[in-house]
Every structure is written in structure tokens, then in C-alpha cells.
Design a protein around this motif. Sequence first.
Motif, mmCIF file in Angstrom:
data_model
loop_
_atom_site.group_PDB
_atom_site.id
_atom_site.type_symbol
_atom_site.label_atom_id
_atom_site.label_comp_id
_atom_site.label_asym_id
_atom_site.label_seq_id
_atom_site.Cartn_x
_atom_site.Cartn_y
_atom_site.Cartn_z
ATOM 1 N N ASP A 176 -74.131 48.506 10.363
ATOM 2 C CA ASP A 176 -73.208 47.589 9.675
ATOM 3 C C ASP A 176 -73.733 47.310 8.260
ATOM 4 O OD1 ASP A 176 -71.072 45.875 9.217
ATOM 5 O OD2 ASP A 176 -72.008 44.157 10.210
ATOM 6 N N HIS B 267 -77.696 37.932 14.991
ATOM 7 C CA HIS B 267 -77.990 39.166 15.712
ATOM 8 C C HIS B 267 -79.013 39.972 14.931
ATOM 9 C CE1 HIS B 267 -74.358 39.452 13.154
ATOM 10 N NE2 HIS B 267 -75.024 40.461 12.615
ATOM 11 N N PHE C 199 -70.643 41.417 17.319
ATOM 12 C CA PHE C 199 -70.176 42.441 16.383
ATOM 13 C C PHE C 199 -70.385 43.807 17.051
ATOM 14 C CE2 PHE C 199 -70.758 38.539 14.155
ATOM 15 C CZ PHE C 199 -69.612 38.464 13.377
ATOM 16 N N GLN D 132 -75.679 45.563 17.335
ATOM 17 C CA GLN D 132 -76.056 44.255 16.779
ATOM 18 C C GLN D 132 -76.121 43.205 17.900
ATOM 19 O OE1 GLN D 132 -72.647 44.526 13.986
ATOM 20 N NE2 GLN D 132 -74.056 43.855 12.399
ATOM 21 N N ARG E 154 -78.048 32.638 2.054
ATOM 22 C CA ARG E 154 -76.671 32.645 2.518
ATOM 23 C C ARG E 154 -76.800 33.007 3.988
ATOM 24 N NH1 ARG E 154 -73.659 36.852 5.213
ATOM 25 N NH2 ARG E 154 -71.468 36.618 4.725
ATOM 26 N N ASP F 73 -75.572 34.197 7.416
ATOM 27 C CA ASP F 73 -74.498 35.014 7.973
ATOM 28 C C ASP F 73 -73.925 34.375 9.249
ATOM 29 O OD1 ASP F 73 -73.227 37.721 7.777
ATOM 30 O OD2 ASP F 73 -74.114 37.992 9.754
ATOM 31 N N VAL F 74 -72.618 34.427 9.396
ATOM 32 C CA VAL F 74 -71.866 33.928 10.575
ATOM 33 C C VAL F 74 -72.540 32.739 11.281
ATOM 34 C CG1 VAL F 74 -70.559 36.044 10.937
ATOM 35 C CG2 VAL F 74 -72.703 35.813 12.126
ATOM 36 N N GLU G 211 -71.968 30.969 6.009
ATOM 37 C CA GLU G 211 -70.679 31.638 6.202
ATOM 38 C C GLU G 211 -69.965 31.011 7.404
ATOM 39 O OE1 GLU G 211 -68.740 36.075 6.851
ATOM 40 O OE2 GLU G 211 -70.617 35.559 7.839
ATOM 41 N N ASP H 266 -66.275 41.192 2.446
ATOM 42 C CA ASP H 266 -65.503 41.290 3.692
ATOM 43 C C ASP H 266 -64.006 41.126 3.481
ATOM 44 O OD1 ASP H 266 -67.818 41.555 5.293
ATOM 45 O OD2 ASP H 266 -68.084 39.379 5.346
HETATM 46 C C1 GLC Z 1 -70.723 38.682 8.263
HETATM 47 C C2 GLC Z 1 -70.912 39.642 7.125
HETATM 48 C C3 GLC Z 1 -70.226 40.925 7.481
HETATM 49 C C4 GLC Z 1 -70.872 41.486 8.719
HETATM 50 C C5 GLC Z 1 -70.839 40.465 9.846
HETATM 51 C C6 GLC Z 1 -71.737 40.856 10.949
HETATM 52 O O1 GLC Z 1 -69.399 38.352 8.449
HETATM 53 O O2 GLC Z 1 -70.442 39.069 5.945
HETATM 54 O O3 GLC Z 1 -70.284 41.849 6.444
HETATM 55 O O4 GLC Z 1 -70.227 42.650 9.130
HETATM 56 O O5 GLC Z 1 -71.287 39.207 9.405
HETATM 57 O O6 GLC Z 1 -73.084 40.721 10.554
#
Ligand code: GLC
Length: 532
Positions: A62, A105, A166, A170, A200, A202-203, A265, A327
Motif C-alpha cells: 500500500d 496496522h 485494509f 496490513q 500525521r 493514519d486512520v 486522519e 486519497d
Molecule cells: C490512510 C492512508 C491511505 C492508506 C490507508 C491504509 O487512509 O491515507 O493512503 O491506504 O490509510 O493505511
Amino acid sequence: MSDEFVWWQKGVIYQVYPRSFQDSNGDGVGDLRGILSRLDYLEWLGVDALWLSPMYPSPMADFGYDISDYCNVDPLFGTLAEFDELVAEVHRRDMRLVLDFVPNHSSSEHPWFQESRSSRDSSKRHWYIWRDPAPGGGPPNNWLSQFGGSAWEFDERTGQYYYHAFLKEQPDLNWRNPELCEAMLDVLRFWLDRGVDGFRVDVIWHIVKDDEFRNNEPDPDYHPGLAPHRQLLATYNTDRPEVHQVIEKMRSVLNEYDERMMVGEVYLPVERLVTYYGGEGTGVHLPFNFQLIELPWHARVLGDAIERYEGLLPPHGWPNWVLGNHDNPRIASRIGACQARVAAMLLLTLRGTPTLYYGDELGMHNVPIPPDRVQDPFERNVPGMGLGRDPERTPMPWNAEPRAGFTSGEPWLPISEESGHRNVESLRADPTSILTLYRRLLELRRREPALHIGDYVPLAAHGDVLAYRRRDEGARYLIALNFGAEPGVLDLTGRTGCGKLVLSTHLDRDEEDFDCRVELRADEGVIVKLNE
Ligand code: GLC
């Protein structure tokens, strides 16, 4: 007054997608040396902080969001020594560096997961989320992966399923496990000790799952145009109340250092989003506010959304705004090249920290990707629905050469056909280009406290025109934006004083007098400095 505010409130964040910013070694993929060589540009542009999407060792299933070592740099991007050089150079220019932290992850190739999957008795078994098959066989529950299909993968060796929100490459980490939690907090310390200014995350709304693993309910509003995982409401696999305890732990690590920050995020409705601010000193500094990406591009809709958001912020909550990221389709493709200028003015005059996605300052469009060049696993898993993210991840065009000055080799994604004219070198030389507009907006925002820390006062949102004031003790500004392709007039007689127009998105109206009435051309936004 400005001194009461810290860098991540006053400044502007610029997102660099390292694969696509600048290649320095001809392998067609951007790298840290490349970013180093472009810091002059970013300084010239006038941004304050860089956020780098992941540059850690990764099998790239990814594109770096599958990390196999949290405390190193992938050789594709460079070395830890080069990273240290980058931190030093960014700081020397009085800018900040924010890294992507991916806590939900790891990669399935991370040694932790290799250990975890080796046996049910492994000391790291519970660092990930393992469950027995459902009583009649099959996955433990109905949770879906964001990238298509079940979120559970069966592992023959130990006869259990592991959860992956995801890709199956992952696997989700188990933040309910104290050892895992400590190991990940140490990752934060590792980078903070190297001088990183923030993360930042992530998720972040995904990182804790229901402890009973209850099935999700179908979403009655689902329609086939949406990504398949949206068939179910994500009630039990995201946004669990316990996530805030984890965030508090991350935040307390940041609090051990000076002026470090995290931006999270979070794709949730705004009333849920604001809960991620947590209590004073315990939450995310900036939960990403994606409303400018998600809402229809209408003056009234956005005017209402801005006021609602302002009203929902907790007393210690600092706002933030985003137009694009890696994204989502590029802003110029969503609303057109003319409105992209209005969007720039909106982003850089709203109250709250703006995040600018690389290339949007050039008005870059999405780049069509031929089927044989598709890279994004989302597009591969769920093809043909327009969900793929390659179009917004293409190389930054620096000049008009065939490879746009990005690489001397074969670029990993196609270079935009527009790059012959839409590139940094050409747009820098053009006094009316969108790049010049961005630079002037950034310069004005930095110079005028009213624009970076002043209050937001709504004035009008009707028809296609949105108008508001920004003010602090020293100055007052009026911003009027025409979201339509027809001219519009804004008459504020009796509601505001006179002033001088200081900037138009068309870059041709400086120093015009303003007498409470402003005529806006199609797709035009203006900034007026009001008299005291
Ligand atoms: C977040 C990232 C994205 C990624 C996902 C899984 O949404 O911005 O690019 O695919 O997380 O890590």
C-alpha cells in the motif's frame, strides 16, 4: 497576541508524497535527497511545515502504509543519515517536519507479525487481532476490508483468522495489548528524539475495535456507486469509545516534548470528528477536517458548514482545513481550474491550519492512468469504480522537459500531459498563475495576524457568493468568493466600512478602492483590507 499561538496554529502544512516529489537517483521514485533539493522551492512558496507520507521500510503493498520497520528509512527513499540531514535542513529554514505515523496496522512482513503468526503461544500473538473461525466455519464476523472483501484472513498454520481493516498485507495491531502499546509509543519517542515536530496519524479512528467483535449492521443509505465496504455501518470496527484512551497515551508522549503536535486522519461526521480533540492536553491537536473535500462546492453549503464546525469546536479546539490529499481526487479535477483559485483563497483565509497537497499549488489535475500502469491496490481490488488513487499521486512537474524534471528514469506513475505548461518553472515566471496566487496568499496570511489567528465572522452566503470577515486587534479583512461562473455583486452597505482590495484570484485588481460594494467576476475571489 500572536505569540500566544504556536507554529501549528499559525502556519501552513504542505503534504509531500515522497514517491512523487523529486527523484534524485533515476529510479523513477522520489526520495529524501530529492526532497532536500527542493526545500528552496518550499521556502520560496512560503509554507511552514512539511508532512511526509511514509518513507519507512515497506514491501509497498500500500505504497508505504504497510510498514515493516517503524524506526528506519526504506532504501528506496534513502537512509536514516539523510533523514537527519533533512530534519536539520528543514529546521535551518525555520520550517517544521511532520511524519506519518501508521499505528493501526503494520506490514505482514513486519518481524512482529512474523512472530505473532508463528504459533498461538507466541509472545507476540496478541500484538495482532486473532480470532477463531465462526462456529459453523468462516470468518469470525461480517466486518469488511476498506479495500474490498472480508476483513478477516485465515491463517492455515494456527487455524485462526487475523483482522485487517485494509489489505491482508496490513494486519491490524492490537492496541488493547499493553506491550504493543508501549512498543508503538517508543516509536513516537524514537522520531521525536530525532527532532521531528509532529505526526500525521493514519486512520486514527480505526485503531480500537469492539471488544465483543459484534457484527456491523447494513447501511440503509448504501448504493452501488459507493465502495463495497460501505455496505455496512462501521459501528463496531471504528470510532470505539476506548480509542480516546489510546490517543491520550500518544498525546502524553508528545507532551513530554516542546511544541510537538499530531494531526489525526478521521473520516467521520463533524460532530464525531470534534470528539477527537479530547480534553485539554489529552486529544489530537488537529483532527483533520475534510469537509472541503466531502461537501458539494456551493457557497451556501460551505458557509453553513463553516459556521457549524466553528460552533462545534471545544474551547481548546483549533480548527483546520484541507482541500486535497493522496486519497482523494485533486481539487482542480473536482471543481475545475477556475474554481481551484477560489478554493485556494478559501483555504488560506479561513480560520484554522490549512494543509496543502503537493501540486495543488500548480492547479494539477488528476492524471488518467492506463490500465497497464495501475499501481494502487484499491483500484486493483475494486476495479473500474473510479476509486483508484494513482491519478492524484503522479509526479510533481518541475519544468517542461519530457520527465518534468522529476526523474532521469522511468517515472513510477505517468507524468501529466499538462506538465509542458503546468510546471513550477513556467508558473513561477507567470505573474498571473495559480502558483503566484498561492504564493501571494501564503505571504499575506503569514504577514497578517488577522488572517492566521484572527476571528472568523460570517457575513453572507447567498447565491454563489460567500463572504466573511477575519479580524484581530490590529486589522480587519473582508473575503468575498464567487463560487459561480456568472458575475456576482456583494453589497454590504451599512454592514461594513470601506477599504482597499488587496488581492483578487485573477491577480489584476490590486489597490482598488472598496466602498462596501464589490463586483465579482465569474470564479473570482477577493480580499479587501478594511479601514479601521
Ligand atoms: C490512510 C492512508 C491511505 C492508506 C490507508 C491504509 O487512509 O491515507 O493512503 O491506504 O490509510 O493505511
